[in-house]
Design a protein around this motif. Structure first.
Motif, PDB file in Angstrom:
ATOM      1  N   SER A  92     -21.389   0.761 -12.393  1.00 26.14           N
ATOM      2  CA  SER A  92     -22.338  -0.345 -12.268  1.00 26.14           C
ATOM      3  C   SER A  92     -21.539  -1.632 -12.083  1.00 26.14           C
ATOM      4  O   SER A  92     -20.307  -1.622 -12.078  1.00 26.14           O
ATOM      5  CB  SER A  92     -23.206  -0.466 -13.518  1.00 26.14           C
ATOM      6  OG  SER A  92     -22.471  -1.106 -14.541  1.00 26.14           O
ATOM      7  N   THR A  93     -22.244  -2.747 -11.930  1.00 30.31           N
ATOM      8  CA  THR A  93     -21.550  -4.020 -11.801  1.00 30.31           C
ATOM      9  C   THR A  93     -21.561  -4.777 -13.118  1.00 30.31           C
ATOM     10  O   THR A  93     -21.295  -5.970 -13.166  1.00 30.31           O
ATOM     11  CB  THR A  93     -22.201  -4.893 -10.705  1.00 30.31           C
ATOM     12  OG1 THR A  93     -23.595  -5.000 -10.999  1.00 30.31           O
ATOM     13  CG2 THR A  93     -22.001  -4.291  -9.348  1.00 30.31           C
ATOM     14  N   ASP A  94     -21.867  -4.099 -14.186  1.00 28.09           N
ATOM     15  CA  ASP A  94     -21.869  -4.727 -15.501  1.00 28.09           C
ATOM     16  C   ASP A  94     -20.435  -5.066 -15.915  1.00 28.09           C
ATOM     17  O   ASP A  94     -19.527  -4.224 -15.817  1.00 28.09           O
ATOM     18  CB  ASP A  94     -22.507  -3.790 -16.510  1.00 28.09           C
ATOM     19  CG  ASP A  94     -22.415  -4.342 -17.917  1.00 28.09           C
ATOM     20  OD1 ASP A  94     -23.025  -5.409 -18.159  1.00 28.09           O
ATOM     21  OD2 ASP A  94     -21.692  -3.745 -18.745  1.00 28.09           O
ATOM     22  N   LYS A 147     -23.440 -14.790  -9.048  1.00 24.05           N
ATOM     23  CA  LYS A 147     -23.489 -13.543  -9.813  1.00 24.05           C
ATOM     24  C   LYS A 147     -22.531 -12.504  -9.240  1.00 24.05           C
ATOM     25  O   LYS A 147     -22.932 -11.392  -8.858  1.00 24.05           O
ATOM     26  CB  LYS A 147     -24.922 -12.996  -9.877  1.00 24.05           C
ATOM     27  CG  LYS A 147     -25.911 -14.017 -10.416  1.00 24.05           C
ATOM     28  CD  LYS A 147     -27.077 -13.371 -11.130  1.00 24.05           C
ATOM     29  CE  LYS A 147     -28.097 -14.393 -11.610  1.00 24.05           C
ATOM     30  NZ  LYS A 147     -27.546 -15.338 -12.613  1.00 24.05           N
ATOM     31  N   GLU A 153     -18.864  -5.567 -18.794  1.00 23.64           N
ATOM     32  CA  GLU A 153     -18.210  -4.798 -19.843  1.00 23.64           C
ATOM     33  C   GLU A 153     -17.835  -3.399 -19.355  1.00 23.64           C
ATOM     34  O   GLU A 153     -16.771  -2.878 -19.679  1.00 23.64           O
ATOM     35  CB  GLU A 153     -19.112  -4.727 -21.066  1.00 23.64           C
ATOM     36  CG  GLU A 153     -19.177  -6.064 -21.786  1.00 23.64           C
ATOM     37  CD  GLU A 153     -20.113  -6.042 -22.985  1.00 23.64           C
ATOM     38  OE1 GLU A 153     -21.341  -6.125 -22.754  1.00 23.64           O
ATOM     39  OE2 GLU A 153     -19.631  -5.944 -24.113  1.00 23.64           O
TER      40      GLU A 153
END
Lengths: 828, 394, 294
Positions: free
Chosen positions: B337-339, B99, B341
């Motif tokens: 964030s680490t998102d 991840k 998109e």
């Protein structure tokens, strides 16, 4: 075990299928990859495990399957399913094309051809860039759709697991069925396979195609799974991985490739965190796994199980000992006729213009001195050698020489000088497979091989031949006599018109030979045309209806046994004049030297059954001792054990007070116990003098002087000193072997069958040389077929029968003793 | 005997397994950066350079308090063995199991191309610090998650043609391409670049990575009347071209992709090495910016085998990866964030960053996923064991 | 054209004799023990890497570096036999094919991590300035002329050693008849280990000779080893001279194909020729057809 494995396999399959929908996509991908690699492994196992062929080219078939799917779906607009099928078919066809050159070669040559194939495929893909996208490959491959919301990985994983399950089932069926047995038979002995009507080329080609097809099938699934194909993906290393999958798992076992694929698929993933050190550890761990389980993990498991279970193996399925009626039809059979048959090897005429008949319902013996061309005749008639002239027919039907399996199917069966059984098949399987006479039925079928009728017939045939042992034991574990009987039963299973036997009595005891005579008679009485090549004159005279004598490839005489026996030409050429008159055995004063060589209760053997049951000998210094006994009595095993070539199971050997047992052969030679082995065993490519020099390997001191000495002793060798030893005649080779042995400065010289296969004149010359050695006080232990000859030289003798010493005494006493006559010369 | 030895071996096996550095569960919540590159085999050196560039940047970022207000960056590397299939498995592992927040990777173009669809599908930002294949960033996907801080073959090829025309007055190009995907891709690019100028190559040849003798190919190019050689090949094979030219006594200008920068070209090629002019995105020789000085100092400090600019090979790998990592950290901070998109949007929001190669101004946009362009290319040559911008030695 | 041809012939002979030397290594172990080190390319790499390390990195004189490097190669050969061949042969397993590959992977990676990932070049005064041959306008490095000579000289020396020395003929004897060789007092296990040492040394020599022309790095031998294996097979792995001649033929074929068709088709054609040759002569070009014993 077997019954458990199907439900267990199903359970694993279901579990794996369930996992596909619960694991994250990475694990699903790894699972699918493992299943695909396992499928290739199953295919490769058909080659490696069943037919014993190796292929380092399977990545080529894998690539062909993958590229076919990629090209057809991305460029021709096909949907996945027909493209998948096409991929498997194209790979199968490629298997056929590669099989044509590949199956002409063996071993490392085959490995090379398959390696070359994988390189050609990879580079052809690169060069055909219009079609294949060249180095950058193809993307945009159509994926199969099974469930609406399944991801590509899930779909392919399900397909891969099902494909694997189906291939495993197919492999299991193939392996237990007729074709599987035929493939194993071809692996064990192509020669024997041909002589029961199996065409090795067809069988191996089919194996190659099946194997390639499975690789193509897996490759076809790989393309949509990866989503792309590039030439780099199908590198040679991948081929090595495929072979590893089979070897690590265990070749020849159904589940082996799956275990191998799991290990080789999962191990690199476990090692992924090692980053740059992954390959290093992978290589190291691989080496460790191979060292722990050199015959695969399945092999290791079997070894461990066997260790636990040793001793309580049930004995079952012994053939009923009823010597009932022959279980082959009593149909009228055809005889063989040979007309003007000739064979030339490199300018030497081995057989010239031989015409003879082998009538049905009779025994025809073909006899003649060594080198007369007897076995060559058998090899021509059974189709192994194409004759250089003449022809032969079975009844009215002219048989075209060439392919032995065709001739076998026409009804000519044979056995071999050294029995050629299918060693990994059981006794019953050997016979049952031969019963198919080359017609194997469908690929996964087993009816012709496993049905009750087939099995009963095999049992009856074995019983008819007098085999009384276990039916399920692998043929490799049979004792010598049983190998002969099973081989004859196997030949009869093809329901032949003519049966050719090559020295069936070699190595049999008198008693067994008598039983063999009865069997041959019974076979002939059932209508078969029996042709026997045999040295045992007693058997020949007793059993034959017709005797044909060959000498240097020509027909010397033919007729009833008594006519031939009386023929003066035959007596001169074959029996030799002075073999009839016994040599005088001189009375010699007993030797009084110190005890030199002592053998105490020596036990040795091959496999479980010992050949030597506690042999004890004493040889004094300067003494010449003869060891006498029939073929198969254990004399040669004794000699090999003394020389350290064969391990002793118990007992001791001493030379001049020094214990020799457990020493390796080279150390025993150093102690001065030197064997001149049976069959000469010279180094054929080395010159005569280099052969002799090698005898002085351990004591090169005054080598050249001793070389001269040997030339004095054997003047014939001096003339040939620069010739290659392989070109010498048998007698010269024997002298060379003795000279070579003497160069090792023996304190005791062991001579194993020095006179075997030599002409009488040469034997005289040789024995004169041995007599000379004896007079020089060399300590000699002599094993020789020619008892009278050996006794004429020896001081003392031992009579050995069945691996035991039956009598011992001075040469004169033994010559007169009844034990000798019984053990050695037979009742006649 | 046999049993004992097997037990021993089995024990050794277990011990080996136990020795593997099983990664312990991490207590803090660092941000994982994945890197897929060749760490073994022929391209291992370039893979090492990329690793060092990324690691150096990560060290700096972590020393300055990490990203997202105090989270550390951690590098997770995987070896793709230059094999696309292995690269894809590694990508899946890093995306789904480890991840990672951003995936770095793609040394070899085929490996990068194989990962691209996966990255777009998983909405995983994929940063390419090396592979120059044009379709890697121009992959047609929308939204496109692939970014690059490196040269692009198509543009390099145009630059090679223009450079040769300007400096050597070249009219007839002989193309000499290594027989691998990189060579093939540039072959297309060069033919297109020439075509755009209404020219055709005088000749076109391939050569193998293990070739020792390139005389046959060069002779054909000479016979075809080539006045300039356009060379694409890794350092070893490129050196063989120089050696073969020396044997032929053919003094011809050579313009090259960045292959020769991948090792000690002068040592490998011998006299004549300096005649090869090749493209670079950065040179550690000559006057250095403050960032350049800092990077050289840090590298010399951190790695025993680096004692000066000559040991930083291939320089482009270190430089591209270093800048790419810093740009990525900015993107993560922009995203908050680490998102995936959000990080993708974060790349677009970077406005100015003073990097090693240059000062980036709005490096990425929806239409432009390549941070470097032809204006950033530097032409260099080997003088002794130093890569020196052409003209600098005078 | 003439220039090209001469050039192709010279480099073909050079490469060919190196293939031949390595293939001789395959031949020796195969003859004596029926096994080969399938990762022979790694042995070649080891020779080159060790020679580079001693002569360049440590600055030893070449007369010291070469023998020490070769001695270590021999040691590695013995290690291969002990670790990856003998345990399998003793238990009747064919897995030595795979275990030698595994050991090769280990060696390649150990070298990569110790020697470095960068290709290096072993400097040699023989490979810097080309000399002109025959006024063709083409230079040749002196080393290129020396390599085939050294290759053939080594093959000839090997032949003499085998025929004239005690241990040489012991190896020959072992290859012809194992049991009889034991009866001469020849310690077979030492002979086999010796064969592996010798075979690795030959590969090491090939690696050193080629190092100044090629590049030295951890995977320089992989493809080379495979080609040498095909040469050994092509020559008929039971014939020493056949193997050497096949090496020269293979090298010449390769360079002639590159000369006339370019390098893209080299592998397709050379490996295609190997298949055709083996299909026509199943025991190799020079291997003796084994008499079908029935």
């Amino acid at each position: 075990m077997k019954r458990l494995s199907i439900p267990a396999g199903l359970a694993v399959l279901v579990a794996a299928l369930v996992m596909v929908f619960f694991l994250n996509s990475y694990y699903v991908y790894v699972l699918a990859t493992v299943a695909l690699v396992a499928t290739v492994g199953v295919g490769l196992n058909v080659l490696l495990g069943l037919t014993g062929q190796i292929s380092f080219g399977h990545v080529g078939f894998y690539a062909i399957g993958a590229y076919t799917v990629a090209i057809l779906t991305s460029q021709a607009g096909w949907s996945f399913w027909p493209a998948w099928l096409a991929g498997a078919l194209v790979a199968t066809a490629a298997g056929l094309v590669l099989a044509l050159p590949a199956l002409r070669v063996k071993g490392p040559y085959l490995a090379m051809i398959t390696i070359a194939f994988s390189f050609i495929v990879q580079h052809a893909i690169i060069e055909m860039d219009g079609l294949t996208g060249g180095q950058n490959g193809i993307m945009g491959i159509a994926a199969p759709v099974l469930g609406a919301d399944w991801s590509i990985e899930q779909t392919v994983a399900v397909l891969a697991l099902l494909t694997l399950a189906v291939s495993l089932l197919a492999y299991a069926l193939l392996s237990r069925g007729t074709w599987g047995a035929a493939m194993r038979a071809v692996k064990d002995s192509e020669t024997a396979a041909e002589s029961v009507g199996l065409g090795p080329l067809v069988i191996k080609t089919v194996a190659f195609m099946v194997s390639a097809g499975l690789a193509g099938l897996a490759g076809g699934l790989f393309a949509p799974l990866a989503g792309f194909v590039t030439p780099d993906t199908f590198s040679f290393m991948q081929s090595i991985l495929f072979v590893l999958v089979v070897i690590v798992g265990g070749a020849g076992s159904v589940i082996g490739p799956v275990i191998g694929a799991v290990i080789l698929g999962v191990l690199p993933e476990l090692l992924a965190t090692l980053e740059a050190y992954r390959l290093l550890f992978f290589g190291g761990l691989l080496l460790v796994v191979l060292l722990v389980a050199p015959n695969g993990l399945i092999g290791l498991a079997k070894d461990l199980l066997a260790m636990v279970r040793r001793g309580d193996r049930p004995v079952r399925g012994a053939a009923p000992a009823t010597a009932g009626a022959p279980s082959f039809s009593n149909r009228p059979r055809r005889g063989l006729s040979l007309s003007g048959l000739s064979m030339t090897f490199g300018g030497v005429r081995a057989v010239s213009d031989l015409s003879m008949t082998v009538p049905p319902a009779a025994v025809t013996s073909l006899i003649g001195p060594n080198g007369a061309g007897k076995t060559t005749v058998l090899n021509m008639v059974s189709g192994f050698y194409p004759p250089t002239g003449g022809h032969f027919s079975l009844g009215d039907r002219r048989l075209s020489a060439g392919r032995a399996f065709r001739i076998a199917r026409h009804g000519v069966a044979r056995t071999y000088q050294t029995s050629q059984l299918f060693d990994t098949l059981s006794v019953a399987d050997n016979v049952a497979l031969a019963g198919c006479r080359g017609r194997l039925g469908n690929l996964l079928g087993a009816r012709r091989f496993l049905s009750t009728a087939v099995r009963q017939r095999a049992e009856a045939l074995l019983a008819f031949c007098g085999y009384q042992g276990d039916l399920d034991v692998p043929a490799s574990q049979l004792p010598h006599v049983d190998r002969r009987l099973v081989e004859i039963a196997r030949a009869l299973a093809t329901d032949p018109d003519a049966l050719l036997l090559d020295e069936p009595a070699a190595g049999l005891s008198r008693e067994d030979t008598d039983r063999l005579a009865g069997l041959l008679r019974a076979i002939a009485d059932a209508g078969v045309a029996v042709m026997v090549v045999e040295h045992d004159m007693e058997l020949v005279m007793k059993v034959s209806d017709q005797v044909v004598v060959l000498d240097t490839g020509r027909l010397l005489a033919a007729g009833k046994p008594e006519q031939v026996r009386a023929d003066p030409a035959v007596r001169r050429a074959y029996l030799g004049e002075d073999l009839d008159q016994a040599r005088p055995v001189a009375e010699r004063p007993p030797r009084t030297g110190p005890e030199w060589l002592g053998v105490n209760n020596l036990v040795a053997g091959y496999g479980a059954e010992p050949v030597l049951h506690g042999i004890s000998l004493k040889v004094r210094q300067g003494e010449m001792v003869a060891l006498l006994g029939a073929n198969g009595a254990g004399k040669s095993t004794l000699m090999r054990t003394l020389a350290g070539l064969h391990p002793a199971q118990a007992g001791g050997v001493h030379l001049d007070g020094q214990a020799l047992d457990k020493m390796p052969a080279e150390a025993i030679v150093r102690q001065g116990l030197v064997l001149v082995p049976e069959g000469r065993q010279v180094f054929p490519e080395l010159s005569v003098q280099d052969n002799i020099r090698l005898g002085a390997f351990l004591c090169p001191g005054d080598r050249e002087a001793r070389l001269e000495e040997m030339f004095e002793r054997f003047p014939r060798l001096r003339e040939r000193r620069h010739q290659r030893a392989g070109l010498l005649s048998g007698g010269e080779q024997q002298m060379l072997a003795v000279a070579r042995g003497l160069m090792s400065k023996p304190r005791v010289l062991l001579l194993d069958e020095p006179s075997l296969g030599l002409a009488p004149k040469i034997i005289d010359e040789l024995f004169a040389a041995l007599d000379q050695l004896r007079r020089e006080n060399m300590t000699i232990v002599l094993v020789d077929q020619m008892a009278a000859l050996a006794l004429s030289l020896a001081d003392r003798a031992y009579v050995i029968e069945g691996g035991r010493v039956m009598a011992e005494g001075s040469a004169r006493d033994i010559a007169a003793s009844p034990e000798l006559a019984d053990a050695y010369l037979g009742a006649g | 005997m046999l049993r004992i030895s097997r037990v021993l071996v089995a024990a050794a096996f277990t011990a080996l397994l136990a020795m593997l550095p099983w990664r312990a569960a991490v207590a803090a919540e660092p941000v994982k950066i994945g890197l897929i590159t060749a760490l073994s085999g022929q391209s291992a050196l370039a893979g090492q350079a990329i690793s060092r560039g990324v690691q150096l940047a990560i060290d700096e970022i972590n020393a300055n308090g990490g990203v997202l207000g105090g989270r550390e960056l951690v590098l997770v590397r995987r070896d793709d063995e230059s094999n696309p299939a292995k690269g894809v498995v590694a990508a899946r592992e890093l995306i789904h199991k480890e991840k990672v927040a951003v995936l770095f990777g793609g040394l070899d173009t085929p490996v990068a191309l194989a990962i691209v669809p996966l990255a777009n599908q998983a909405k995983m930002p994929f940063m390419d610090p090396w592979a120059a294949g044009t379709p890697i960033t121009k992959n047609g996907a929308d939204p496109n998650f692939v970014f690059r801080v490196s040269a692009m073959d198509e543009l390099v090829d145009v630059a090679m043609v223009e450079y040769a025309q300007k400096n050597f007055g070249s009219e007839k190009f002989g193309l000499l391409m290594i027989n691998n995907p990189w060579g093939e891709s540039n072959h297309k690019g060069l033919v297109a670049a020439l075509d755009a100028k209404g020219m055709k190559p005088a000749g076109s040849e391939k050569f193998d990575g293990d070739a020792i003798d390139v005389v046959p190919q060069l002779t054909r190019l000479r016979d075809a009347g080539a006045d300039t050689i356009a060379l694409v090949g890794n350092v070893g094979p490129s050196a063989q071209v120089v050696k073969s030219l020396r044997r032929m006594g053919w003094d011809v200008p050579i313009v090259s992709h960045w292959g020769p920068a991948g090792g000690r070209f002068t040592e490998l090629a011998g006299p004549g090495a300096e005649k090869v002019h090749f493209v670079q995105t950065y040179s550690f020789f000559g006057d250095q910016s403050p960032v350049g000085k800092k990077v050289i100092a840090a590298l010399t400090d951190k790695y025993d085998d680096i004692n000066g600019p000559a040991d930083i090979t291939p320089a482009v790998g270190v430089a591209n990866a270093y800048d790419a990592m810093h740009l990525t950290a900015l993107a993560i901070d922009n995203a908050g964030s680490t998102d995936g998109e959000a990080i993708r949007e974060g790349y677009f929001e970077i406005d100015t960053y003073p990097g090693l190669i240059k000062t980036y101004k709005d490096p990425f946009s929806k239409e432009q996923h390549d941070a470097l362009g032809p204006q950033d290319y530097v032409w260099a040559q080997f003088i002794d064991n130093r890569i020196v911008p052409v003209g600098l030695q005078d | 054209m003439d220039t090209q041809l001469v050039s192709a012939l010279i480099s073909g002979l050079g490469m060919g004799s190196m293939y031949g030397l390595m293939a001789l290594g395959f031949y020796i172990t195969f003859a004596v023990s029926g096994t080969v080190n399938f990762a022979q390319g790694s042995s070649m790499m080891l020779g080159a890497v060790l020679c580079y390390t001693f002569a360049q990195t440590l600055g030893w004189p070449i007369w010291l570096a070469v023998p020490v490097a070769l001695a270590l190669c021999a040691l590695y050969g013995v290690l291969v036999e002990r670790l990856a061949v003998r345990p399998f042969v003793r238990r009747g397993s064919d897995a030595w094919l795979m275990s030698t590959v595994a050991l090769g992977i280990v060696l390649d990676n150990v070298v990569m991590h110790t020697f470095g990932k960068e290709p290096r070049s072993l400097p040699s005064s023989l490979a810097v300035s080309p000399v002109e041959v025959g006024g063709l306008g083409l230079g040749v490095y002196p080393l290129q002329l020396i390599i085939p000579l050294v290759g053939l000289a080594l093959a000839a020396a090997l032949h003499l050693v085998a025929r004239r020395t005690r241990w040489g003929s012991a190896l020959l004897a072992t290859s012809q008849n194992r049991d009889a060789a034991r009866l001469m007092g020849i310690p077979i296990s030492r002979a086999v280990a010796g064969a592996f040492a010798l075979s690795t040394v030959l590969a090491g020599v090939a690696g050193m000779l080629i190092a100044p022309l090629a590049n030295v790095n951890s995977d320089m031998g992989t493809l080379f080893g495979l080609k040498a294996f095909s040469v050994a097979i092509l020559g008929g792995i039971t014939s020493a001279w056949g193997v050497m001649i096949a090496g020269l033929l293979f090298g010449l074929a390769e360079s002639l194909i590159i000369m006339s068709l370019g390098s893209g088709y080299t592998h397709i054609i050379t490996f295609g020729l190997v298949i055709v040759a083996l299909a026509l002569r199943p025991n190799g070009l020079f291997g003796r057809a084994e008499v079908k014993k029935v």
